[in-house]
Scaffold this motif. Structure first.
Motif, PDB file in Angstrom:
ATOM      1  N   GLN A 145       0.828  -1.199   0.000  1.00 27.75           N
ATOM      2  CA  GLN A 145       0.000   0.000   0.000  1.00 27.75           C
ATOM      3  C   GLN A 145       0.869   1.259   0.000  1.00 27.75           C
ATOM      4  O   GLN A 145       0.598   2.220  -0.731  1.00 27.75           O
ATOM      5  N   ASP A 149       0.125   1.602  -3.823  1.00 27.32           N
ATOM      6  CA  ASP A 149      -1.165   2.287  -3.716  1.00 27.32           C
ATOM      7  C   ASP A 149      -1.047   3.492  -2.798  1.00 27.32           C
ATOM      8  O   ASP A 149      -1.883   3.734  -1.932  1.00 27.32           O
ATOM      9  N   GLU A 151      -1.488   6.608  -3.143  1.00 32.52           N
ATOM     10  CA  GLU A 151      -2.501   7.656  -3.188  1.00 32.52           C
ATOM     11  C   GLU A 151      -3.597   7.416  -2.160  1.00 32.52           C
ATOM     12  O   GLU A 151      -4.239   8.371  -1.709  1.00 32.52           O
ATOM     13  N   SER A 152      -3.808   6.156  -1.796  1.00 34.01           N
ATOM     14  CA  SER A 152      -4.838   5.856  -0.794  1.00 34.01           C
ATOM     15  C   SER A 152      -4.464   6.399   0.581  1.00 34.01           C
ATOM     16  O   SER A 152      -5.316   6.476   1.464  1.00 34.01           O
ATOM     17  N   ARG A 159      -4.596  15.664  -1.448  1.00 33.49           N
ATOM     18  CA  ARG A 159      -5.352  15.071  -2.543  1.00 33.49           C
ATOM     19  C   ARG A 159      -6.016  16.185  -3.387  1.00 33.49           C
ATOM     20  O   ARG A 159      -5.989  16.149  -4.616  1.00 33.49           O
TER      21      ARG A 159
END
Length: 276
Positions: A145, A149, A151-152, A159
């Motif tokens: 993550q 991933d 950006e999560s 954001r």
């Protein structure tokens, strides 16, 4: 991209499509190195983790001093100068109107540095927390993550700022290219061709399938291999924007045993950088 420049038809939609392709390529690289990153991080001892944390904290502090401490007016000016320098490298000297457009772009971003550095600190804290729990069964999932991933895990402020910054950058490029001269476009085409040639020459791209970092068999018995890490470019390149290509880059400044080369391998080499 080269065809777009040749035809003098640089558009926001086309740039957005190319940006998406680049993001997917970066995610693919991150996905491929993650298993070896997990292996390397799991092999660190407590002293190495403490030193890595201290080095990353020091690096973050330097960025805060450079990008957050100056008055906003100075931040805007310096951001404009950095972008002008980047564009100059690809296009050649900018015209007065192009320079004015760059300054307007930087001014519109305002205090964007705050969101960027804040998100970096947020990600870094989660990275170190995960490494401190590297013996847990959940460690591989957490690292995937963090590296793939990521950006999560962004903050809400970043954001929103990222989406605005991306759109502003595309708008800037469209406007600068609209005012570009034939000479500027010729130089850009030449630079694009050079980048393509460089990528084609990378041995690690001449095959298919996942790539792994080939660690020396005794890497867990070489504590200094990562003890002077500043940014762990092998692992963190995919997680943070960088200013230069990580290939042929030392794994750690001051490390004299290993480097990360274009084929994703650690190899023995002479002291880095070589004596002048």
């Amino acid at each position: 991209l080269q065809q777009m420049v040749d035809s003098h038809q640089v558009s926001d939609a086309a740039l957005q499509a190319h940006a998406l392709e680049a993001k997917q390529a970066i995610a693919d690289v991150a996905r491929q190195i993650t298993p070896s990153a997990i292996e390397l991080l799991r092999g660190l001892d407590e002293q190495q983790v403490r030193e890595m944390d201290a080095a990353l904290t020091k690096d973050l502090g330097k960025r805060q001093d450079e990008y957050l401490k100056p008055p906003l007016e100075q931040q805007i000016k310096e951001r404009s100068e950095r972008m002008s320098k980047r564009l100059d490298a690809w296009l050649g000297p900018l015209s007065a109107s192009q320079q004015e457009r760059v300054l307007a772009w930087s001014t519109a971003l305002g205090a964007q540095n705050q969101q960027w550095i804040g998100n970096r600190a947020h990600w870094q804290a989660q990275f170190i927390a995960a490494v401190n729990q590297r013996a847990s069964s959940d460690f591989p999932r957490k690292m995937e993550q963090l590296l793939v991933d990521r950006e999560s895990l962004w903050t809400a402020d970043y954001r929103q700022a990222y989406a605005q910054t991306e759109a502003a950058a595309r708008s800037l490029l469209v406007d600068v290219m609209a005012e570009s001269t034939v000479q500027q476009r010729q130089k850009l085409v030449q630079r694009i061709a050079k980048v393509r040639s460089d990528f084609q020459a990378l041995k690690c791209l001449k095959g298919s399938g996942p790539r792994r970092l080939h660690l020396p068999q005794n890497h867990r018995r070489t504590p200094r291999m990562v003890s002077s890490v500043r940014t762990l470019p092998v692992i963190l390149t995919a997680a943070w924007p960088i200013d230069r290509c990580p290939t042929a880059h030392p794994v750690a400044r001051g490390c004299t045993r290993y480097r990360f080369d274009s084929c994703s391998r650690f190899r023995r080499f002479a002291p880095w950088p070589p004596p002048s």
